[in-house]
Design a protein around this motif. Structure first.
Motif, PDB file in Angstrom:
ATOM      1  N   ALA A   1     -30.432   1.531 108.829  1.00 56.07           N
ATOM      2  CA  ALA A   1     -30.483   2.828 108.154  1.00 56.07           C
ATOM      3  C   ALA A   1     -31.908   3.039 107.653  1.00 56.07           C
ATOM      4  O   ALA A   1     -32.489   4.120 107.805  1.00 56.07           O
ATOM      5  CB  ALA A   1     -29.493   2.872 107.002  1.00 56.07           C
TER       6      ALA A   1
ATOM      7  N   THR B   1     -28.456  -1.914 106.724  1.00 58.38           N
ATOM      8  CA  THR B   1     -27.676  -1.376 107.829  1.00 58.38           C
ATOM      9  C   THR B   1     -27.030  -0.045 107.445  1.00 58.38           C
ATOM     10  O   THR B   1     -26.966   0.309 106.255  1.00 58.38           O
ATOM     11  CB  THR B   1     -26.576  -2.369 108.233  1.00 58.38           C
ATOM     12  N   PRO B   2     -26.529   0.707 108.419  1.00 60.34           N
ATOM     13  CA  PRO B   2     -25.829   1.960 108.092  1.00 60.34           C
ATOM     14  C   PRO B   2     -24.640   1.754 107.159  1.00 60.34           C
ATOM     15  O   PRO B   2     -24.251   2.674 106.435  1.00 60.34           O
ATOM     16  CB  PRO B   2     -25.378   2.468 109.467  1.00 60.34           C
ATOM     17  N   GLU B   3     -24.085   0.542 107.149  1.00 61.73           N
ATOM     18  CA  GLU B   3     -22.964   0.239 106.255  1.00 61.73           C
ATOM     19  C   GLU B   3     -23.431  -0.199 104.869  1.00 61.73           C
ATOM     20  O   GLU B   3     -22.601  -0.480 103.991  1.00 61.73           O
ATOM     21  CB  GLU B   3     -22.085  -0.860 106.857  1.00 61.73           C
ATOM     22  N   GLY B   4     -24.751  -0.294 104.662  1.00 66.59           N
ATOM     23  CA  GLY B   4     -25.290  -0.649 103.359  1.00 66.59           C
ATOM     24  C   GLY B   4     -25.512  -2.130 103.138  1.00 66.59           C
ATOM     25  O   GLY B   4     -25.843  -2.543 102.015  1.00 66.59           O
ATOM     26  N   GLU B   5     -25.377  -2.958 104.168  1.00 67.16           N
ATOM     27  CA  GLU B   5     -25.617  -4.391 104.016  1.00 67.16           C
ATOM     28  C   GLU B   5     -27.110  -4.688 104.080  1.00 67.16           C
ATOM     29  O   GLU B   5     -27.818  -4.167 104.934  1.00 67.16           O
ATOM     30  CB  GLU B   5     -24.903  -5.180 105.119  1.00 67.16           C
TER      31      GLU B   5
END
Length: 287
Positions: free
Chosen positions: A178, A247-251
């Protein structure tokens, strides 16, 4: 003090008294008494410049003696180092960083280090793969400074891996992005700057095009902050520039820590008072 000044513009006189080196470092401009030093900002030392009239073996011998003489005296000073040379040398190994980061609770990407072509191909068959240098990304050749950026491996790369056997190479699983983050740690102070890529090249390696980047100061998740401080303690570092992919998932996925990494452009682009924090840290002489 620039280590490249030795011996033409820098001399040392040190004596061991009561278990501590005393004496001075002298340049044409000033003299530093070793016993008055209470903190050291140590970054990007240059090689000693030995006299041209020495032969190549003589220059090599003189440089080694200076490393263990002048370098040894300075390294032994019981002062506050940011960072101590020995800790920086230990932390320079990316394989060590990745293991320590995982042990400290940070997420790290799957990675292989090899000089075998088949290993690279097997690793790449499992998912999108990048390659990056284990050391500095600059090579000086014939008066030219060449840069090597992180690259995504494509089919043509994997079809021709001639020469890979000459040395070790790092290949790593691509982490969906991201955005990326550079975290500057100064003692207990932590500053995180989100880095947003503006073109295809900077999405792979943001260092390849600074003009395409934009920034925001952000707050890392508490677990990441705890992991960062644990990693710094594990490596014995006071200062570090750490790189993450979000990452796009926020990790948050840890890539590396540079114990002498750049922070100036982050300060310029975000207004974060990093130089002032560093000055306070050195003045106080403790994290």
């Amino acid at each position: 003090m620039n280590t490249a000044w030795f011996p033409a513009q820098l001399s040392v006189s040190a004596g061991l008294r009561g278990g501590r080196w005393s004496g001075y470092l002298r340049t044409p401009a000033h003299c530093v008494e070793l016993e008055e030093v209470h903190a050291v900002w140590y970054r990007s030392p240059e090689a000693y410049r030995m006299p041209d009239e020495l032969s190549a073996p003589e220059r090599q011998h003189a440089s080694v003696e200076a490393k263990y003489g002048l370098g040894g005296v300075l390294s032994s000073l019981p002062v506050f180092w940011v960072n101590h040379p020995a800790r920086m040398a230990d932390a320079a190994y990316k394989p060590v960083q990745l293991v320590r980061a995982y042990e400290c609770g940070l997420t790290v990407p799957d990675t292989a280090i090899t000089n075998e072509a088949d290993t690279v191909r097997r690793f790449a068959a499992e998912g999108r793969t990048v390659t990056k240098l284990l050391g500095a990304n600059t090579i000086s050749e014939e008066g030219m400074r060449k840069l090597s950026w992180t690259r995504v491996l494509v089919e043509d790369d994997l079809a021709d891996l001639r020469g890979i056997e000459v040395t070790t190479h790092l290949v790593q699983r691509w982490v969906p992005k991201a955005f990326e983050v550079r975290v500057i740690v100064l003692g207990h102070h932590l500053t995180a700057a989100a880095i947003y890529a503006g073109n295809a090249a900077s999405r792979v390696d943001w260092r390849s095009d600074y003009d395409a980047l934009s920034y925001d100061l952000i707050e890392p998740p508490s677990g990441v902050t705890e992991g960062i401080h644990a990693l710094m303690r594990s490596l014995g570092l006071v200062y570090g520039a750490l790189d993450f992919v979000v990452t796009p998932e926020g990790e948050w996925v840890f890539l590396e820590v540079n114990p002498g990494g750049q922070y100036g452009w982050i300060e310029s682009c975000t207004g974060a008072p990093l130089t002032g924090t560093l000055a306070d840290l050195l003045t106080e002489g403790r994290p």
